[in-house]
Design an enzyme around this catalytic site. Structure first.
Site, PDB file in Angstrom:
ATOM      1  N   ASP A   1       0.819  -1.209   0.000  1.00  0.00           N
ATOM      2  CA  ASP A   1       0.000   0.000   0.000  1.00  0.00           C
ATOM      3  C   ASP A   1       0.857   1.265   0.000  1.00  0.00           C
ATOM      4  OD1 ASP A   1      -2.377  -1.464   0.102  1.00  0.00           O
ATOM      5  OD2 ASP A   1      -2.323  -1.577   2.289  1.00  0.00           O
TER       6      ASP A   1
ATOM      7  N   TYR B   5       7.065 -10.036   6.709  1.00  0.00           N
ATOM      8  CA  TYR B   5       6.876  -8.600   6.900  1.00  0.00           C
ATOM      9  C   TYR B   5       7.443  -8.189   8.254  1.00  0.00           C
ATOM     10  CZ  TYR B   5       3.558  -8.050   3.005  1.00  0.00           C
ATOM     11  OH  TYR B   5       2.971  -7.984   1.763  1.00  0.00           O
TER      12      TYR B   5
END
Length: 248
Positions: free
Chosen positions: A53, A111
Site C-alpha cells: 500500500d 513482513y
C-alpha cells in the site's frame, strides 16, 4: 519470450503503492516505464509478489517480467537500476522458467513493522516507523503474538469490504522484539499469504495488548469470533516493510 525474476527494494514514502493506478505514482509504473526504454519502446508488464500500500516499504519485493530476448542478468540489472528513480533499487535479476510467477508460485512472505515508542519521538524516522508514546509490555505482546501462529481464518484482522472470499492463511512465525540499536519495537510475521491490511491490524491489536487496554487473550478472541470490531486499530503503513520472499 524470456522470463526474468527480480528482487527489488524501495522507499514507499512517495508512492501510492506498488500497483499501477491512474493519476498516482506507483512502483510498478516506474519500473515499467524504465523497461519500456530498455525494450526499444515495446511495453513490458511487471508482475509483483505483493501489492504493498501507499507508504509501505520493501527490502525484498519480488517481481517478474518477460522480454523477447535473453540478456545478461547483471547487465540488465545494472541498466534497470541506474535508470529507475532513486527510491527504487534493483537488488538482483535472474533468469527463470516460464512457469514461475512472482505472485502465484508457492512462497513464504516475511513482513516487519517498526514502532518508535520513545519520548520524544525521532522525527528523522517519521516516514519509516510509527510513533506510539505509551507504555508497552514486551512480554505481553510476545505472548499474544504466539496466538497468531498457525492456520486460521483471519477475517477479524482484515479490512472490511475486501473481496477475497477465502480468508484462511497460515502464519509460520510471529514475534515481537526490541532493536538494541534504535530501541524500536520490531514486529515480524512470516506466512504463506496475508490479507488486505492484516499485518497492520495485527500490530494495532498487539499494541493495545502491550499497553494493557486489551487482554492477552484478545488476539485469540478476534480469530475465533472473526469480528473486526474486536481487533485494534489499523496502524499507519509507514512502519511496514516487506522484508523477504522465499520460494519453494
Amino acid at each position: 519470450m524470456v522470463r526474468y525474476k527480480a528482487t527489488i527494494s524501495y522507499d514507499g514514502t512517495l508512492f501510492s503503492g506498488f500497483q499501477r493506478q491512474p493519476n498516482a505514482r506507483s512502483i510498478q509504473e516506474e519500473i515499467e516505464k524504465t523497461l519500456l526504454r530498455l525494450n526499444s519502446g515495446i511495453p513490458v508488464t511487471v508482475h509483483g509478489a505483493g501489492r504493498t500500500d501507499a507508504g509501505v516499504h520493501a527490502y525484498g519485493q519480488v517481481i517478474h517480467f518477460d522480454l523477447p530476448q535473453e540478456r545478461d542478468p547483471e547487465k540488465l540489472r545494472f541498466g534497470l537500476d541506474t535508470q529507475c528513480p532513486d527510491d527504487i533499487d534493483i537488488v538482483s535479476i535472474e533468469l527463470v522458467s516460464e512457469e514461475f510467477h512472482a505472485r502465484y508460485s508457492k512462497h513464504i512472505k516475511t513482513y516487519e513493522f517498526l514502532v518508535d515508542a520513545g519520548r520524544p519521538k525521532n522525527p528523522m524516522m517519521r516516514n519509516y516507523a510509527i510513533h506510539y508514546p505509551y507504555p508497552l509490555s514486551l512480554a505481553l505482546m510476545q505472548e499474544a503474538a504466539m496466538e497468531l501462529v498457525g492456520t486460521h481464518d483471519f477475517t477479524g484482522f482484515t479490512a472490511s469490504g475486501t473481496s477475497v472470499e477465502n480468508k484462511v492463511r497460515t502464519i509460520t512465525q510471529a514475534s515481537v522484539s526490541i532493536d538494541e540499536k534504535t530501541g524500536f519495537y520490531v514486529f515480524a510475521f512470516s506466512g504463506n499469504g496475508f490479507l488486505y491490511k492484516q499485518v497492520r491490524n495485527m500490530v494495532g491489536t498487539l499494541l493495545k495488548i502491550g499497553n494493557g487496554r486489551m487482554p492477552v487473550s484478545q488476539a485469540k478472541t478476534v480469530l475465533e469470533s472473526r469480528d473486526r470490531n474486536l481487533a485494534g486499530p489499523t496502524v499507519a503503513g509507514n512502519g511496514l516493510y516487506l522484508k523477504e520472499i522465499r520460494y519453494e
